[in-house]
Design a protein around this motif. Structure first.
Motif, mmCIF file in Angstrom:
data_model
loop_
_atom_site.group_PDB
_atom_site.id
_atom_site.type_symbol
_atom_site.label_atom_id
_atom_site.label_comp_id
_atom_site.label_asym_id
_atom_site.label_seq_id
_atom_site.Cartn_x
_atom_site.Cartn_y
_atom_site.Cartn_z
ATOM 1 N N VAL A 90 0.863 -1.188 0.000
ATOM 2 C CA VAL A 90 0.000 0.000 0.000
ATOM 3 C C VAL A 90 0.901 1.241 0.000
ATOM 4 O O VAL A 90 1.730 1.426 0.901
ATOM 5 N N MET A 91 0.739 2.072 -1.051
ATOM 6 C CA MET A 91 1.503 3.334 -1.144
ATOM 7 C C MET A 91 0.848 4.405 -0.272
ATOM 8 O O MET A 91 1.493 5.134 0.454
ATOM 9 N N LYS A 92 -0.510 4.503 -0.409
ATOM 10 C CA LYS A 92 -1.223 5.499 0.406
ATOM 11 C C LYS A 92 -2.699 5.119 0.495
ATOM 12 O O LYS A 92 -3.227 4.374 -0.358
ATOM 13 N N THR A 93 -3.354 5.633 1.520
ATOM 14 C CA THR A 93 -4.782 5.383 1.736
ATOM 15 C C THR A 93 -5.465 6.734 1.945
ATOM 16 O O THR A 93 -5.038 7.511 2.800
ATOM 17 N N ASP A 94 -6.489 7.019 1.127
ATOM 18 C CA ASP A 94 -7.172 8.320 1.207
ATOM 19 C C ASP A 94 -8.669 8.124 1.406
ATOM 20 O O ASP A 94 -9.265 7.182 0.888
ATOM 21 N N VAL B 294 -7.430 3.073 -1.866
ATOM 22 C CA VAL B 294 -6.152 2.484 -1.452
ATOM 23 C C VAL B 294 -5.297 2.275 -2.696
ATOM 24 O O VAL B 294 -5.724 1.591 -3.633
ATOM 25 N N THR B 295 -4.113 2.883 -2.738
ATOM 26 C CA THR B 295 -3.243 2.737 -3.909
ATOM 27 C C THR B 295 -2.220 1.641 -3.618
ATOM 28 O O THR B 295 -1.463 1.707 -2.637
ATOM 29 N N LEU B 296 -2.235 0.616 -4.481
ATOM 30 C CA LEU B 296 -1.378 -0.559 -4.303
ATOM 31 C C LEU B 296 -0.309 -0.558 -5.388
ATOM 32 O O LEU B 296 -0.613 -0.278 -6.555
ATOM 33 N N GLN C 32 -6.284 -1.344 8.738
ATOM 34 C CA GLN C 32 -5.610 -2.530 8.170
ATOM 35 C C GLN C 32 -4.863 -2.168 6.888
ATOM 36 O O GLN C 32 -3.755 -2.627 6.636
ATOM 37 N N LEU C 33 -5.551 -1.358 6.047
ATOM 38 C CA LEU C 33 -5.008 -1.030 4.712
ATOM 39 C C LEU C 33 -4.181 0.252 4.775
ATOM 40 O O LEU C 33 -4.292 1.120 3.912
ATOM 41 N N SER C 34 -3.339 0.354 5.777
ATOM 42 C CA SER C 34 -2.550 1.584 5.922
ATOM 43 C C SER C 34 -1.252 1.469 5.119
ATOM 44 O O SER C 34 -0.858 0.374 4.674
ATOM 45 N N GLU C 35 -0.596 2.594 4.942
ATOM 46 C CA GLU C 35 0.624 2.663 4.137
ATOM 47 C C GLU C 35 1.640 1.618 4.617
ATOM 48 O O GLU C 35 1.849 1.430 5.821
ATOM 49 N N GLY C 36 2.247 0.910 3.650
ATOM 50 C CA GLY C 36 3.278 -0.079 3.957
ATOM 51 C C GLY C 36 2.742 -1.496 4.129
ATOM 52 O O GLY C 36 3.519 -2.455 4.146
ATOM 53 N N ALA C 37 1.399 -1.649 4.257
ATOM 54 C CA ALA C 37 0.840 -3.000 4.436
ATOM 55 C C ALA C 37 1.011 -3.815 3.153
ATOM 56 O O ALA C 37 0.937 -3.271 2.046
ATOM 57 N N VAL D 17 -4.545 -9.188 4.151
ATOM 58 C CA VAL D 17 -3.381 -8.375 4.554
ATOM 59 C C VAL D 17 -2.325 -9.345 5.091
ATOM 60 O O VAL D 17 -2.652 -10.311 5.794
ATOM 61 N N ASN D 18 -1.049 -9.094 4.748
ATOM 62 C CA ASN D 18 0.058 -9.990 5.100
ATOM 63 C C ASN D 18 -0.288 -11.441 4.758
ATOM 64 O O ASN D 18 -0.385 -12.300 5.637
ATOM 65 N N PRO D 19 -0.534 -11.710 3.468
ATOM 66 C CA PRO D 19 -1.007 -13.045 3.072
ATOM 67 C C PRO D 19 0.089 -14.101 3.217
ATOM 68 O O PRO D 19 1.276 -13.775 3.154
ATOM 69 N N PRO D 20 -0.331 -15.372 3.376
ATOM 70 C CA PRO D 20 0.662 -16.448 3.396
ATOM 71 C C PRO D 20 1.233 -16.633 1.991
ATOM 72 O O PRO D 20 0.649 -16.139 1.009
ATOM 73 N N PRO D 21 2.355 -17.356 1.829
ATOM 74 C CA PRO D 21 2.900 -17.575 0.479
ATOM 75 C C PRO D 21 1.880 -18.320 -0.390
ATOM 76 O O PRO D 21 1.089 -19.112 0.127
ATOM 77 N N MET D 22 1.889 -18.052 -1.697
ATOM 78 C CA MET D 22 1.008 -18.771 -2.626
ATOM 79 C C MET D 22 1.437 -20.240 -2.658
ATOM 80 O O MET D 22 2.641 -20.530 -2.630
ATOM 81 N N PRO D 23 0.466 -21.191 -2.723
ATOM 82 C CA PRO D 23 0.875 -22.599 -2.797
ATOM 83 C C PRO D 23 1.600 -22.861 -4.129
ATOM 84 O O PRO D 23 1.352 -22.171 -5.118
ATOM 85 N N PRO D 24 2.490 -23.864 -4.168
ATOM 86 C CA PRO D 24 3.142 -24.199 -5.437
ATOM 87 C C PRO D 24 2.089 -24.587 -6.479
ATOM 88 O O PRO D 24 0.982 -25.034 -6.114
ATOM 89 N N ALA D 25 2.429 -24.426 -7.756
ATOM 90 C CA ALA D 25 1.457 -24.657 -8.849
ATOM 91 C C ALA D 25 0.799 -26.025 -8.749
ATOM 92 O O ALA D 25 -0.399 -26.172 -9.005
#
Length: 691
Positions: free
Chosen positions: A66-70, A81-83, A104-109, A133-141
């Motif tokens: 997240v770059m910024k939240t307005d 929310v700019t991602l 939750q969706l604050s800058e840096g998340a 927010v802070n997602p787990p790693p994507m499962p392998p293909a």
């Protein structure tokens, strides 16, 4: 032993009375109902897509910081929310949000989200995406699975339904779903058990063939499709059994009424009419109620066949009811039948919602005493105060406009309330064979597949409305040469008021531009008498041009009308356009149908109008309509609530229709199986046999 049908959804974690009430709107009361609330499609969320590669309309998973939240205070307050990832940035926009979401969706998340790309003020946007927010790693293909998408109702979101279905799946280890189909049948088609199929459809395993699941062709989906089609087929066969469990009055052909009727007709019956008539004559002579559907293209002469069936019943001393879905069509039948039957000394009565007061009382008295031998009307014939003395034949026109339950309501009005009336169902909407085999499994089918001699093909042209002036000139020229024309106005809005308004504006404009022509106007808001008067004037040649809404789909037969212009044809179904086109081409002269469309046309729209231009064959057109728009539209069942499938798709799954049709009669003897399958798939929805 407890089964999943006995376990209420309130046993699931998080389901209180409020959520249970919402689930009930989806027909979900038990854990088994939830397991048969099936995903209608899947989303591929198995890989993260770079933001820079997105295009409008893409549905994708993206991940970034997240770059910024307005808080944006435009016409509607929204959270913006700019991602950003290494390839670009994207705006996530929320119109409904709370303080904790904003925090939750604050800058840096770090955020992973799933949504559809839309154009926005500052670039691409996702509206209300699902996010982590802070997602787990994507499962392998090789471990990734597809995400199911379920039908919803107000107040329930996808994630909630998904989590409930996952909970319900956990019950399958202790309570497998009862498989009602014989194991040898499943083995013949190499299909999995019902429990296995349900488990896989809700929760596809990693490595399952994605393309098959996305297309609905996976063996687990096909196992369920086959059972769903079978349940619908059994339900209709049950209707047939219920009706034929009661006797009917055998109507043996006697007297010379039919011969006298045929002698007064100015034409000979076609071979197809004679063949269908012989089927009907045979059916009516039996002590079992006839259940026959007669299909025939526009102008194939179904009404004459209906009149001959009525005469067989009248000759046997019985009464006949003819029911049509609209006032205008019922009135058309009344006028036709009067012209044909009154000279033979037969009494007719007219019963519709618009017949009131003294006239209604008199008509009902004639029906109850048996003095009226033929009773014609709309669904007003269902009403309790309409009592027949000796009703033995019910003729229903345009069956697809009625629900099966409505048609069945008339069976209670049979002779003495104990004998079931014979039923003859007619439709000028050709129904594709596959659809007829399923939608009308309770009926025998006859087809009038031959047009009377002398019917000329109608030349159909597709023209952009930018050439409207040229078309107006063409109308002027045709009418100056002594012919007549229709101009049909259609609107995308369902509102009858807006349709009538459009027709009034068009009528005023054309009357202004064609001052030397006599212009008439017909729409749904005119009183029946006014409508009939305008139609009669047009039929008698007192009007050159008739402006109308689609009410003339089943209008009067005007042999001198040789040109029909249909505005915005892209807004109508092919079957309806074909019906409208059939208003011309009834005389000796060459006839034309102009489809005046509003560009740009979608590729779907082009395909539909092309099909109409290339063919005069109602059955070919109906097949195309089915292919393009689906069975709900072709049968008009969006209104009647019939044949709403959870998983089956007529076009994709038509290969099952024939096998299912062969399986069903063998299962009918097993009443527990039939009841269980119907309950499982049709639930508490309208049961075709219920009235």
């Amino acid at each position: 032993m407890t089964s999943l049908e006995d376990i209420c959804v309130t046993q699931l974690k998080g389901v209180g009375s409020a959520l249970a009430g919402k689930l009930e709107k989806l027909g979900i009361r038990s854990v088994q109902d939830l397991l048969f609330h099936l995903p209608y499609r899947y989303e591929d969320r198995t890989r993260v897509v770079p933001i820079g590669s997105l295009r409008i309309g893409d549905v994708a998973v993206v991940e970034g910081e997240v770059m910024k939240t307005d808080l944006v205070m435009g016409r509607r307050r929204s959270l913006q929310v700019t991602l950003r990832d290494d390839s670009g940035f994207l705006v996530l926009r929320f119109f409904h949000f709370n303080a904790s979401q904003k925090n939750q969706l604050s800058e840096g998340a770090r955020v992973r989200c799933f949504g559809e790309v839309r154009p926005g003020r500052a670039g691409f946007e996702f509206y209300h995406p699902e996010y982590q927010v802070n997602p787990p790693p994507m499962p392998p293909a090789n471990q990734a699975t597809l995400t199911p998408v379920y039908p919803l109702t107000e107040g329930i979101q996808q994630p909630r339904v998904r989590s409930l279905c996952q909970q319900a799946l956990s019950y399958l280890n202790r309570f497998p779903i009862k498989d009602w189909l014989p194991p040898e049948l499943l083995a013949d088609y190499q299909l999995p058990s019902i429990t296995e199929a349900v488990r896989l459809v809700h929760s596809p395993q990693a490595g399952a063939p994605v393309h098959l699941l996305m297309e609905g062709r996976h063996p687990a989906q096909q196992r369920l499709v086959m059972e769903e089609l079978l349940a619908h087929q059994l339900s209709l066969l049950q209707v047939r059994e219920q009706i034929q469990a009661r006797e009917a009055l055998p109507l043996l052909p006697t007297g010379d009424l039919a011969d006298r009727f045929l002698d007064q007709l100015p034409f000979q019956l076609t071979g197809a009419q004679r063949h269908v008539m012989s089927d009907i004559r045979q059916d009516l002579s039996q002590p079992l109620p006839m259940l026959r559907l007669v299909q025939g293209d526009v102008g194939s002469g179904k009404t004459v066949v209906a009149a001959l069936a009525a005469l067989q019943a009248i000759g046997a001393g019985a009464q006949v009811a003819l029911m049509a879905p609209t006032e205008i069509l019922a009135e058309q039948h009344y006028q036709n039948f009067r012209g044909w039957l009154e000279p033979l000394g037969i009494r007719l009565a007219w019963v519709s919602g618009k017949v009131k007061g003294k006239a209604r009382k008199e008509a009902l008295a004639e029906v109850a005493s048996g003095e009226a031998q033929v009773v014609i009307g709309t669904h007003a014939l269902f009403q309790d105060d309409v009592e027949f003395q000796r009703l033995a034949l019910v003729i229903v026109d345009e069956q697809h406009r009625f629900g099966v339950h409505q048609r069945l309501a008339l069976r209670e009005k049979g002779v003495g309330g104990s004998l079931a009336p014979h039923q003859l169902i007619m439709t000028a909407t050709p129904i594709p064979r596959t659809l007829a085999m399923s939608a009308y499994a309770d009926l025998d089918t006859s087809v009038i597949d031959e047009l009377p001699p002398g019917r000329k093909p109608i030349e159909t042209v597709v023209v952009s409305d930018s050439r409207r002036d040229k078309i107006v000139d063409r109308v002027r020229q045709a009418c100056r040469e002594g012919r007549q024309a229709y101009w049909v106005c259609t609107l995308i809005e369902e509102s009858e008021a807006l349709q009538c308004q459009a027709a009034e504006v068009t009528a005023a404009e054309l009357a202004d531009r064609l001052p030397d022509l006599k212009v008439g106007l017909v729409h749904g808001r005119l009183k029946a008498a006014e409508k009939a008067e305008v139609m009669e004037s047009f039929k008698n040649g007192e009007l050159d041009l008739l402006i109308a809404t689609t009410v003339i789909e089943v209008g009067v037969d005007v042999p001198n009308a040789s040109l029909i212009i249909i505005e915005n044809p892209e807004r109508l179904g092919l079957a309806q356009l074909h019906q409208l086109r059939g208003r011309v081409g009834r005389g000796e002269q060459a006839s034309y149908c102009v489809l005046l469309y509003h560009p740009p046309l979608s590729s779907n729209g082009k395909a539909r109008l092309q099909a109409l231009r290339d063919s005069q064959d109602g059955f070919f057109i109906a097949e195309k309509d089915l292919e393009i728009r689906g069975p709900g539209e072709v049968l008009g069942t969006r209104q009647t609530g019939m044949m709403q499938f959870r998983l089956a798709d007529f076009e994709r799954d038509k290969g099952w229709i024939e096998p299912v049709r062969e399986m069903a009669p063998g299962l009918m003897a097993q009443s527990r199986t039939v009841e269980a399958l119907i309950r499982r798939w049709l639930g508490e929805n309208i049961r075709y046999g219920d009235v």
